[in-house]
Design a protein around this motif. Sequence first.
Motif, short mmCIF file in Angstrom:
data_model
loop_
_atom_site.label_atom_id
_atom_site.label_comp_id
_atom_site.label_asym_id
_atom_site.label_seq_id
_atom_site.Cartn_x
_atom_site.Cartn_y
_atom_site.Cartn_z
N MET A 1 0.84 -1.17 0.00
CA MET A 1 0.00 0.00 0.00
C MET A 1 0.89 1.24 0.00
SD MET A 1 -3.22 -0.97 0.16
CE MET A 1 -3.94 -2.59 0.25
N THR A 2 0.34 2.32 -0.51
CA THR A 2 1.09 3.56 -0.54
C THR A 2 1.04 4.25 0.82
OG1 THR A 2 -0.83 4.85 -1.23
CG2 THR A 2 0.55 3.90 -2.99
N GLY A 3 1.92 5.23 1.00
CA GLY A 3 1.96 5.98 2.25
C GLY A 3 0.63 6.64 2.58
N ASN A 4 -0.03 7.17 1.57
CA ASN A 4 -1.31 7.84 1.82
C ASN A 4 -2.36 6.86 2.34
OD1 ASN A 4 -0.34 10.34 1.08
ND2 ASN A 4 -0.97 10.13 -1.05
N THR A 5 -2.39 5.65 1.80
CA THR A 5 -3.33 4.65 2.29
C THR A 5 -2.98 4.24 3.72
OG1 THR A 5 -3.69 3.85 0.03
CG2 THR A 5 -4.38 2.40 1.81
N HIS A 6 -1.69 4.13 4.01
CA HIS A 6 -1.28 3.81 5.38
C HIS A 6 -1.68 4.93 6.34
CE1 HIS A 6 0.56 -0.01 4.77
NE2 HIS A 6 1.43 0.46 3.87
N ILE A 7 -1.55 6.17 5.91
CA ILE A 7 -1.98 7.30 6.75
C ILE A 7 -3.47 7.20 7.03
CG2 ILE A 7 -2.35 9.80 6.75
CD1 ILE A 7 0.42 10.00 5.31
N LEU A 8 -4.26 6.92 6.00
CA LEU A 8 -5.70 6.75 6.19
C LEU A 8 -6.00 5.58 7.12
CD1 LEU A 8 -6.98 7.38 2.55
CD2 LEU A 8 -7.54 8.75 4.59
N GLY A 9 -5.25 4.51 6.99
CA GLY A 9 -5.42 3.37 7.89
C GLY A 9 -5.13 3.75 9.34
N GLY A 10 -4.08 4.54 9.54
CA GLY A 10 -3.74 5.00 10.89
C GLY A 10 -4.82 5.90 11.47
N ILE A 11 -5.32 6.81 10.64
CA ILE A 11 -6.40 7.70 11.09
C ILE A 11 -7.63 6.89 11.47
CG2 ILE A 11 -8.03 9.47 10.31
CD1 ILE A 11 -5.68 10.61 8.60
N HIS A 102 -0.94 -0.79 9.58
CA HIS A 102 0.02 -0.93 8.48
C HIS A 102 0.19 -2.41 8.12
CE1 HIS A 102 3.68 0.55 6.26
NE2 HIS A 102 3.87 -0.75 6.25
N TYR A 103 0.38 -3.24 9.13
CA TYR A 103 0.56 -4.67 8.89
C TYR A 103 -0.65 -5.25 8.15
CZ TYR A 103 4.38 -4.67 12.41
OH TYR A 103 5.52 -4.45 13.12
N ILE A 104 -1.84 -4.91 8.63
CA ILE A 104 -3.07 -5.43 8.02
C ILE A 104 -3.17 -5.00 6.56
CG2 ILE A 104 -5.60 -5.28 8.06
CD1 ILE A 104 -5.31 -5.17 11.18
N LEU A 105 -2.90 -3.72 6.30
CA LEU A 105 -2.99 -3.24 4.92
C LEU A 105 -1.95 -3.91 4.02
CD1 LEU A 105 -3.70 0.53 5.58
CD2 LEU A 105 -5.24 -1.12 4.48
N ASP A 106 -0.73 -4.11 4.52
CA ASP A 106 0.29 -4.76 3.70
C ASP A 106 0.03 -6.25 3.52
OD1 ASP A 106 1.62 -2.49 3.01
OD2 ASP A 106 3.41 -2.87 4.22
N PRO A 126 -6.01 -14.09 1.51
CA PRO A 126 -6.29 -14.87 0.29
C PRO A 126 -6.55 -13.98 -0.93
CG PRO A 126 -7.56 -15.71 2.14
CD PRO A 126 -6.91 -14.45 2.60
N LEU A 127 -7.23 -12.86 -0.72
CA LEU A 127 -7.45 -11.90 -1.81
C LEU A 127 -6.49 -10.74 -1.61
CD1 LEU A 127 -11.35 -11.86 -1.88
CD2 LEU A 127 -9.81 -13.07 -3.44
N THR A 128 -5.69 -10.48 -2.63
CA THR A 128 -4.68 -9.42 -2.52
C THR A 128 -4.77 -8.47 -3.71
OG1 THR A 128 -3.01 -10.75 -3.65
CG2 THR A 128 -3.08 -10.91 -1.24
N THR A 129 -4.05 -7.39 -3.60
CA THR A 129 -3.98 -6.41 -4.67
C THR A 129 -2.55 -5.91 -4.80
OG1 THR A 129 -5.01 -4.39 -5.54
CG2 THR A 129 -4.52 -4.42 -3.17
N ARG A 130 -2.32 -5.11 -5.79
CA ARG A 130 -1.00 -4.50 -5.99
C ARG A 130 -1.00 -3.09 -5.41
NH1 ARG A 130 1.84 -7.85 -9.12
NH2 ARG A 130 0.78 -9.06 -10.71
N THR A 131 0.16 -2.69 -4.90
CA THR A 131 0.32 -1.33 -4.38
C THR A 131 0.06 -0.34 -5.50
OG1 THR A 131 1.94 -2.08 -2.75
CG2 THR A 131 1.97 0.25 -3.31
N GLY A 132 -0.77 0.66 -5.21
CA GLY A 132 -1.08 1.71 -6.18
C GLY A 132 -2.16 1.34 -7.18
N GLU A 136 -6.58 -0.59 -4.46
CA GLU A 136 -6.07 0.20 -3.34
C GLU A 136 -6.81 1.52 -3.23
OE1 GLU A 136 -2.17 2.34 -1.38
OE2 GLU A 136 -1.83 0.91 -3.01
N ASN A 137 -7.13 2.13 -4.36
CA ASN A 137 -7.90 3.39 -4.33
C ASN A 137 -9.27 3.17 -3.70
OD1 ASN A 137 -5.81 4.82 -5.53
ND2 ASN A 137 -6.61 4.52 -7.60
N ILE A 138 -9.87 2.03 -3.97
CA ILE A 138 -11.16 1.70 -3.36
C ILE A 138 -10.99 1.53 -1.84
CG2 ILE A 138 -12.98 -0.06 -3.20
CD1 ILE A 138 -12.53 -0.47 -6.28
N VAL A 139 -9.93 0.84 -1.44
CA VAL A 139 -9.64 0.67 -0.01
C VAL A 139 -9.45 2.03 0.65
CG1 VAL A 139 -7.92 -0.18 1.65
CG2 VAL A 139 -8.66 -1.65 -0.25
#
Length: 159
Positions: A1-11, A102-106, A126-132, A136-139
């Motif tokens: 995940m990108t830094g922005n997604t991690h920031i949103l996850g932290g928030i 962060h761990y969960i998102l990665d 089991p279901l994964t995606t690629r960074t960016g 990820e935008n939906i997440v």
Amino acid sequence: MTGNTHILGGITAGLAFAQISNYDPLILIGSSVVGALIPDICHSGSKIGRTFRMTSKIVNKIFGHRSFTHSLLFLLLMSFVMNTYISNESITAGVLLGMVSHYILDMATKNGIKLFFPVKITVRFPLTTRTGSKVENIVATVLTIISVYFAFETIVHLL
């Protein structure tokens, strides 16, 4: 995940935890954002890696990416350090929550993480995606919506 997604996850993690704790929500959210960025110190291209470039290069050289800093061992070490040197429980809780987010998102990425480092088992959902990716935008969008909801609930609770 990108830094922005991690920031949103932290928030999101900080706001959600604010609903069930008596910790200061602003401190909790701020420290959750910091915690959500800390595991990527092992990647010199990350937000935190660019800020602490030399530390990032050293950590990456020793451990590689998504291994030690993405493990339960690192989380326990950070918990020990935070509880020993930081007297504000809101900060400690926030940093640890951010790291867990962060761990969960990665774990939702194709590369996964070495959660049980030094054991070289990769952990991913089991279901994964690629960074960016578009997924990820939906997440990130879903995390934003959840954050707005919890922010509203936090404000109502404070009034």
